[in-house]
Design an enzyme around this catalytic site. Structure first.
Site, PDB file in Angstrom:
ATOM      1  CE1 TYR A  55      -3.255  -2.806   0.304  1.00 50.67           C
ATOM      2  CE2 TYR A  55      -3.518  -2.345   2.631  1.00 50.67           C
ATOM      3  CZ  TYR A  55      -3.852  -3.075   1.521  1.00 50.67           C
ATOM      4  OH  TYR A  55      -4.797  -4.062   1.617  1.00 50.67           O
ATOM      5  CG  LEU A  69     -21.329  -0.506   1.508  1.00 49.68           C
ATOM      6  CD1 LEU A  69     -21.379   1.004   1.713  1.00 49.68           C
ATOM      7  CD2 LEU A  69     -22.730  -1.036   1.289  1.00 49.68           C
ATOM      8  N   GLY A  77     -19.820  -3.467  -5.381  1.00 55.48           N
ATOM      9  CA  GLY A  77     -20.611  -4.216  -6.347  1.00 55.48           C
ATOM     10  C   GLY A  77     -22.102  -3.966  -6.336  1.00 55.48           C
TER      11      GLY A  77
END
Length: 293
Positions: free
Chosen positions: A63, A215, A217
């Site tokens: 990241y 959350l 899709g």
């Protein structure tokens, strides 16, 4: 101060963690690449999470790359005794911000040492092997060549526990034949429930399941249905989605991420949201509607 005791706790390897944790991915810059826009705000979110009772932080040295781990170290080191830090290896970032496989023995070994150095640790609590046969989702193939180097690093005392990410049920079974697997981290939410059977199987054996994109899709229709429930409960759609996951199975651990202290507290408040059987049924219908289409 918001606390998260009502979310319960889960035995995670030889650790006990709160079921609502924190994912650090959003602390990096846009596209999970480069430094955050506001470094002080990123540090404040990490400190606020731990102050609120979070004792499970999910991160990775890819990241940024190297950004979130260094932020975690600056904000929280020396770490509280009960803080469990989980990282991922198996991928790397290109200069063009691409995500590519990095799972040779040398790359995996280097990744563990990078995580140790950037986090300021002598041993990593949990390392998830991110399987990259397909960047976009699980794809079949033997993981033994990838997992064996990680097991060797565990035997050297650099890794305490091993998990798997972006894997199929067959790969989970193969992995469990090679090493003790303490968690599986895959995409799962109301609309993407391909892992239902896997979650239930892991729950029977006390293995954690850590969904990402809680959350992700949703189509506008499904978002509307979720929003309708949230409005009735005087909650946000994200809070309802998190509460549904907490009730879905006792082995589900959540790692919602945010770069905002206010949003962090909003996420943690989902632990106090009680969903009735009728609401659970209504939300389950969202998944059934999605499957039908």
């Amino acid at each position: 101060m918001i606390t998260i005791d009502k979310a319960g706790a889960f035995k995670f390897g030889d650790f006990t963690v709160k079921r609502l944790g924190y994912g650090a991915m959003q602390l990096a810059g846009p596209g999970v690449f480069g430094p955050p826009k506001d470094r002080e705000s990123a540090l404040a979110v990490l400190r606020a999470a731990v102050e609120a009772g979070v004792n499970h932080i999910d991160t990775s040295d890819f990241y940024g790359p190297h950004i979130t781990n260094r932020l975690i170290r600056q904000a929280l080191h020396p770490y509280q005794d009960d803080l469990v830090i989980v990282t991922k290896i198996g991928a790397k970032r290109g200069e063009d911000k691409s995500w590519t496989i990095a799972s040779s023995p040398e790359e995996l070994t280097n990744a563990v040492h990078d995580n140790l150095r950037n986090l300021g640790l002598d041993v990593i609590d949990v390392v998830n092997l991110r399987v990259m046969f397909d960047v976009h989702g699980p794809a079949e193939g033997s993981i033994e060549p990838l997992l064996t180097p990680l097991v060797e690093l565990q035997q050297q005392g650099l890794v305490r526990h091993i998990g798997l990410s972006n894997v199929t049920p067959a790969q989970v079974a193969e992995g469990r034949g090679i090493a003790e697997i303490v968690c599986v981290q895959n995409m799962y939410n109301l609309a993407h429930r391909q892992d239902d059977a896997l979650i239930d199987s892991l729950a029977k054996d006390g293995i954690a399941y850590v969904p990402f994109f809680p959350l992700g899709g949703f189509s506008p229709l499904q978002s509307s249905a979720l929003s309708d429930v949230a409005k009735r409960l005087e909650a946000t759609p994200m809070q309802v989605a998190l509460a549904w996951l907490l009730r879905r199975a006792p082995n589900i651990l959540l790692i919602p991420g945010t770069s905002s202290v206010a949003h962090l507290h909003e996420n943690l408040a989902a632990a106090d949201l009680v969903l009735s059987d009728d609401v659970m049924s209504e939300l389950n219908d969202v998944a059934a509607t999605n499957a039908a289409h």
